[in-house]
Design a protein around this motif. Structure first.
Motif, PDB file in Angstrom:
ATOM      1  N   UNK B  27      -9.224   3.720  -5.693  1.00 33.79           N
ATOM      2  CA  UNK B  27      -7.900   4.141  -5.204  1.00 33.79           C
ATOM      3  C   UNK B  27      -7.451   3.255  -4.044  1.00 33.79           C
ATOM      4  N   UNK B  30      -6.624  -0.161  -5.349  1.00 32.04           N
ATOM      5  CA  UNK B  30      -5.364  -0.096  -6.090  1.00 32.04           C
ATOM      6  C   UNK B  30      -4.177   0.018  -5.129  1.00 32.04           C
ATOM      7  N   UNK B  31      -4.307   0.876  -4.119  1.00 34.67           N
ATOM      8  CA  UNK B  31      -3.219   1.064  -3.146  1.00 34.67           C
ATOM      9  C   UNK B  31      -2.909  -0.226  -2.402  1.00 34.67           C
ATOM     10  N   UNK B  34      -1.060  -2.380  -4.797  1.00 30.66           N
ATOM     11  CA  UNK B  34       0.287  -1.852  -5.054  1.00 30.66           C
ATOM     12  C   UNK B  34       1.216  -2.068  -3.871  1.00 30.66           C
ATOM     13  N   UNK B  35       0.675  -1.939  -2.654  1.00 31.82           N
ATOM     14  CA  UNK B  35       1.526  -2.063  -1.457  1.00 31.82           C
ATOM     15  C   UNK B  35       2.132  -3.458  -1.347  1.00 31.82           C
ATOM     16  N   UNK B 142      -2.385  -3.131   8.075  1.00 31.31           N
ATOM     17  CA  UNK B 142      -2.313  -2.338   9.315  1.00 31.31           C
ATOM     18  C   UNK B 142      -1.337  -1.172   9.197  1.00 31.31           C
ATOM     19  N   UNK B 143      -0.102  -1.478   8.827  1.00 31.14           N
ATOM     20  CA  UNK B 143       0.950  -0.458   8.924  1.00 31.14           C
ATOM     21  C   UNK B 143       1.109   0.399   7.674  1.00 31.14           C
ATOM     22  N   UNK B 144       0.593  -0.080   6.538  1.00 29.51           N
ATOM     23  CA  UNK B 144       0.714   0.732   5.319  1.00 29.51           C
ATOM     24  C   UNK B 144      -0.630   1.381   4.986  1.00 29.51           C
ATOM     25  N   UNK B 145      -1.672   0.554   4.974  1.00 27.17           N
ATOM     26  CA  UNK B 145      -2.985   1.091   4.608  1.00 27.17           C
ATOM     27  C   UNK B 145      -3.712   1.741   5.787  1.00 27.17           C
TER      28      UNK B 145
END
Lengths: 163, 191
Positions: B27, B30-31, B34-35, B142-145
């Motif tokens: 996951x 994948x994230x 995808x980001x 940093x800011x998304x994950x």
């Protein structure tokens, strides 16, 4: 505090707790600087919109789809460990071969070159250097043998020897 | 079973052990894909490729770093290769008639707030996609994950100081790209 430093501290504050000194200086600057206040709000909006994003789940049966791909790839890569070492060994071997060839070429002893008569004269060497032993030889038999061997060396069948 | 034991068994060719590792990390991998790609198919394919590469490179994994960090490093390298192939630096079309999601909040009802937030997010993502690939990746990490500076430093194999400066430069650049939308009249600037 200048706006450039304030912006730097502001960005840092989103990731970590600022030290007391820095925190106080930043708050003091923000109270008086409208532009930096605006920047703080803008950064909060931007970074806030990125957080807590809902990601879709990976497609179902991820492992079930991966497994045959692993087996398929394994058919064409039977020696992964060997390959790992070969990738490092090949350039290293080439380098060693290059060093060996270079050392042979540069450190071979120079061969004695045979000079022609004109070559000897150009180098101011004595052209009769080779014939002096022949001329100084008293024994006729020895002299004849020396002439024979000289003729063989120079492939000159017309050289005559004294009876 | 401990992760180190799972990795050791996977190195010996134990598929069940590797399956457990895949389940644990799929996951997140994948994230991360995808980001940056914003395409489910591409992200799924990239995640699969990551695990394939990881499986065949297990002999090279020396346990100096965490398995997860090493896996994310492979993911990031895959993404960078993909981005270079696809030439992902696009120009964002900031057309004049585009609906500005930062303006309308005080005019919409609460139930439509989520739609506005989604639009904001899409706009910010579009802007991120116009940044250089290194900045895209670091903002994503940093800011998304939500990876820490230390984790990012290990994943990208750069110094923590470099992480710091790269993030700051990326955020400043991102803000400059979004300034036309952030400075329009009517924006709700509540704290």
């Amino acid at each position: 505090m200048k706006c450039k430093k304030a912006e730097k501290l502001l960005l840092k504050s989103f990731d970590t707790v600022l030290q007391n000194n820095d925190k106080e200086e930043l708050e003091k600057h923000l109270k008086n600087c409208v532009s930096c206040q605006k920047k703080r709000i803008e950064y909060q909006y931007i970074l806030g919109s990125l957080k807590d994003e809902d990601f879709p789940e990976p497609k179902p049966y991820f492992w079930e789809r991966l497994q045959p791909r692993l087996k398929e790839k394994n058919k064409y890569e039977p020696w992964p460990l060997w390959k790992h070492w070969a990738i490092k060994a090949i350039p290293l071997s080439l380098f060693v071969i290059l060093i060996l060839v270079a050392s042979i070429v540069f450190f071979l002893p120079p061969q004695n070159e045979e000079l022609s008569q004109s070559g000897i004269l150009l180098r101011n060497q004595n052209p009769f250097q080779d014939t002096i032993p022949l001329l100084e030889e008293d024994e006729l038999e020895n002299k004849n043998m020396m002439l024979i061997f000289t003729a063989i060396e120079e492939n000159n069948g017309t050289r005559r020897y004294l009876p | 079973m401990e992760e180190k034991e799972l990795v050791r068994l996977s190195k010996e060719g134990n598929h069940e052990a590797f399956a457990v590792l895949v389940k644990k990390y799929k996951t997140k991998v994948y994230n991360l894909a995808f980001s940056l790609t914003h395409n489910k198919e591409t992200a799924d394919d990239m995640a699969q490729e990551t695990f394939i590469k990881a499986y065949f490179s297990l002999s090279a994994f020396k346990s100096k770093s965490e398995f997860g960090t090493w896996l994310y490093r492979i993911t990031v390298n895959n993404i960078m290769d993909f981005m270079r192939k696809e030439n992902r630096i696009k120009k964002v079309s900031f057309r004049e008639n585009i609906e500005n999601p930062f303006v309308q909040e005080d005019e919409m009802r609460i139930k439509e707030k989520k739609i506005i937030e989604e639009r904001r997010r899409k706009l910010v993502h579009k802007a991120i996609q116009t940044l250089p690939e290194k900045q895209q990746i670091i903002l994503s990490l940093r800011d998304i994950q939500g990876f820490s500076y230390e984790e990012i430093s290990k994943i990208l194999n750069i110094l923590p100081g470099t992480v710091d400066s790269r993030i700051h430069r990326a955020r400043k650049k991102l803000r400059k790209k979004l300034v036309p939308f952030l400075s329009q009249k009517g924006g709700n600037h509540e704290m």
